[in-house]
Design an enzyme around this catalytic site. Structure first.
Site, PDB file in Angstrom:
ATOM      1  N   GLU A  96      54.592   9.610  38.091  1.00  0.00           N
ATOM      2  CA  GLU A  96      54.766  10.394  36.858  1.00  0.00           C
ATOM      3  C   GLU A  96      55.015  11.851  37.225  1.00  0.00           C
ATOM      4  O   GLU A  96      54.561  12.327  38.269  1.00  0.00           O
ATOM      5  CB  GLU A  96      53.502  10.196  35.994  1.00  0.00           C
ATOM      6  CG  GLU A  96      53.370  11.045  34.754  1.00  0.00           C
ATOM      7  CD  GLU A  96      54.422  10.797  33.687  1.00  0.00           C
ATOM      8  OE1 GLU A  96      55.617  10.870  34.011  1.00  0.00           O
ATOM      9  OE2 GLU A  96      54.040  10.586  32.519  1.00  0.00           O
ATOM     10  N   ASP A  97      55.754  12.547  36.377  1.00  0.00           N
ATOM     11  CA  ASP A  97      56.061  13.953  36.664  1.00  0.00           C
ATOM     12  C   ASP A  97      54.835  14.853  36.537  1.00  0.00           C
ATOM     13  O   ASP A  97      54.551  15.664  37.409  1.00  0.00           O
ATOM     14  CB  ASP A  97      57.201  14.458  35.750  1.00  0.00           C
ATOM     15  CG  ASP A  97      56.951  14.186  34.266  1.00  0.00           C
ATOM     16  OD1 ASP A  97      55.990  13.457  33.936  1.00  0.00           O
ATOM     17  OD2 ASP A  97      57.720  14.712  33.440  1.00  0.00           O
ATOM     18  N   ARG A 115      65.886  19.580  32.104  1.00  0.00           N
ATOM     19  CA  ARG A 115      65.492  18.523  33.048  1.00  0.00           C
ATOM     20  C   ARG A 115      66.303  18.595  34.334  1.00  0.00           C
ATOM     21  O   ARG A 115      65.874  18.124  35.376  1.00  0.00           O
ATOM     22  CB  ARG A 115      65.712  17.147  32.417  1.00  0.00           C
ATOM     23  CG  ARG A 115      64.806  16.831  31.239  1.00  0.00           C
ATOM     24  CD  ARG A 115      64.923  15.339  30.911  1.00  0.00           C
ATOM     25  NE  ARG A 115      64.438  14.998  29.592  1.00  0.00           N
ATOM     26  CZ  ARG A 115      63.167  14.715  29.292  1.00  0.00           C
ATOM     27  NH1 ARG A 115      62.246  14.748  30.218  1.00  0.00           N
ATOM     28  NH2 ARG A 115      62.819  14.385  28.065  1.00  0.00           N
ATOM     29  N   ASP A 122      48.713  15.873  31.996  1.00  0.00           N
ATOM     30  CA  ASP A 122      48.197  17.001  31.213  1.00  0.00           C
ATOM     31  C   ASP A 122      46.839  16.582  30.642  1.00  0.00           C
ATOM     32  O   ASP A 122      45.833  16.594  31.351  1.00  0.00           O
ATOM     33  CB  ASP A 122      49.247  17.313  30.132  1.00  0.00           C
ATOM     34  CG  ASP A 122      48.948  18.536  29.300  1.00  0.00           C
ATOM     35  OD1 ASP A 122      47.916  19.188  29.538  1.00  0.00           O
ATOM     36  OD2 ASP A 122      49.741  18.852  28.400  1.00  0.00           O
ATOM     37  N   PHE A 168      53.181  25.928  30.022  1.00  0.00           N
ATOM     38  CA  PHE A 168      54.282  25.003  29.758  1.00  0.00           C
ATOM     39  C   PHE A 168      55.372  25.158  30.805  1.00  0.00           C
ATOM     40  O   PHE A 168      55.939  26.229  30.984  1.00  0.00           O
ATOM     41  CB  PHE A 168      54.857  25.260  28.357  1.00  0.00           C
ATOM     42  CG  PHE A 168      55.742  24.159  27.893  1.00  0.00           C
ATOM     43  CD1 PHE A 168      55.205  23.020  27.327  1.00  0.00           C
ATOM     44  CD2 PHE A 168      57.109  24.243  28.059  1.00  0.00           C
ATOM     45  CE1 PHE A 168      56.023  21.985  26.917  1.00  0.00           C
ATOM     46  CE2 PHE A 168      57.943  23.208  27.657  1.00  0.00           C
ATOM     47  CZ  PHE A 168      57.389  22.077  27.080  1.00  0.00           C
TER      48      PHE A 168
HETATM   49  P1  IMP Z   1      49.474  13.892  28.676  1.00  0.00           P
HETATM   50  O1  IMP Z   1      49.582  12.581  27.970  1.00  0.00           O
HETATM   51  O2  IMP Z   1      48.789  14.934  27.846  1.00  0.00           O
HETATM   52  O3  IMP Z   1      48.859  13.795  30.062  1.00  0.00           O
HETATM   53  O4  IMP Z   1      50.929  14.454  28.813  1.00  0.00           O
HETATM   54  C1  IMP Z   1      51.840  13.860  29.594  1.00  0.00           C
HETATM   55  C2  IMP Z   1      53.256  14.111  29.123  1.00  0.00           C
HETATM   56  O5  IMP Z   1      53.372  15.333  28.353  1.00  0.00           O
HETATM   57  C3  IMP Z   1      54.136  14.288  30.319  1.00  0.00           C
HETATM   58  O6  IMP Z   1      54.604  13.059  30.769  1.00  0.00           O
HETATM   59  C4  IMP Z   1      55.212  15.191  29.789  1.00  0.00           C
HETATM   60  O7  IMP Z   1      56.192  14.423  29.148  1.00  0.00           O
HETATM   61  C5  IMP Z   1      54.528  16.042  28.761  1.00  0.00           C
HETATM   62  N1  IMP Z   1      54.118  17.361  29.307  1.00  0.00           N
HETATM   63  C6  IMP Z   1      52.863  17.778  29.595  1.00  0.00           C
HETATM   64  N2  IMP Z   1      52.879  19.030  30.058  1.00  0.00           N
HETATM   65  C7  IMP Z   1      54.184  19.424  30.069  1.00  0.00           C
HETATM   66  C8  IMP Z   1      54.847  20.641  30.465  1.00  0.00           C
HETATM   67  O8  IMP Z   1      54.259  21.626  30.901  1.00  0.00           O
HETATM   68  N3  IMP Z   1      56.191  20.638  30.339  1.00  0.00           N
HETATM   69  C9  IMP Z   1      56.902  19.581  29.876  1.00  0.00           C
HETATM   70  N4  IMP Z   1      56.324  18.429  29.503  1.00  0.00           N
HETATM   71  C10 IMP Z   1      54.972  18.350  29.591  1.00  0.00           C
HETATM   72 MG    MG Z   2      56.331  12.385  31.786  1.00  0.00          MG
END
Ligand code: IMP
Ligand code: MG
Length: 192
Positions: free
Chosen positions: A108-109, A175, A112, A162
């Site tokens: 995964e990228d 992207r 968060d 962000f």
């Molecule tokens: P989580 O479910 O809160 O862990 O968020 C995961 C998803 O939120 C990632 O796969 C991204 O698609 C998006 N995301 C979280 N932080 C960022 C950021 O800083 N930039 C862009 N996308 C983000």
């Molecule tokens: Mg993602």
């Protein structure tokens, strides 16, 4: 008739570079080294990349993987407002072959709040009796975590800001950038 306001689109030259292309590539080689060590002796690895955000990271990472591997993709989307992650996960495509008995590495990228990966890891565990299940993320916003997720391979720990580029988007843009930059005042997450 009112029209939805289009999001402010930031120009790449207005971004502050947070991780350069060289830094990212160097760290990915180190991560691949750890992954190769972890799976040394395994005859096969199945890599499952979470789209859209991970497409660039996984493409670069797998060039350095020495274990014979298959690559699978799932697509999850998250929605929400502001510079914090969303409160819901939308599975867009979860189709996978049987992972039973396999060594599986989720890629995964960014993690968060952890909601997306908590959901997806649980989903995989509930359906497949894998031999092993690990997680590699390029970026870890540790401070923002709200759902417990074990990260086995992590590229960089980042603060609660962000980020865009190298697969990460703002309103679908950025992207394609080969580096990761910081956007201030980002209005809305889009997807993946
Ligand atoms: P989580 O479910 O809160 O862990 O968020 C995961 C998803 O939120 C990632 O796969 C991204 O698609 C998006 N995301 C979280 N932080 C960022 C950021 O800083 N930039 C862009 N996308 C983000
Ligand atoms: Mg993602």
């Amino acid at each position: 008739m009112s029209q939805a306001a289009s999001p402010t689109v930031y120009k790449p030259e207005q971004l502050d570079i947070h991780f350069s292309e060289a830094q990212i590539q160097q760290r990915i080689q180190e991560m691949a080294g750890q992954i190769n060590e972890t799976y040394a002796g395994c005859d096969k690895l199945i890599i499952v990349a979470v789209l859209k955000g991970s497409f660039m990271f996984v493409a670069d990472l797998i060039r350095h993987i020495k274990i014979p591997c298959q690559i699978e993709f799932v697509r999850l989307a998250s929605y929400g407002n502001g510079q914090v992650s969303s409160g819901s996960v939308k599975p867009v495509d979860l189709s996978l072959p049987s992972l039973s008995g396999e060594n599986v590495l989720i890629v995964e990228d960014i993690i968060d709040t952890g909601l997306t990966l908590h959901f997806f890891m649980d989903y995989v565990k509930s359906l497949h009796h894998t031999q092993s299940l690990r997680l590699a993320v390029l970026l870890d916003k540790k401070e923002a975590r709200q759902n417990e997720v074990q990260v086995d391979f992590s590229g960089f720990t980042v603060g609660n800001q962000f980020l865009v580029g190298y697969g990460l988007d703002y309103a679908g843009y950025y992207r394609n950038l080969p580096y990761i930059g910081v956007v201030r005042d980002a209005g809305q997450f889009t997807e993946g």
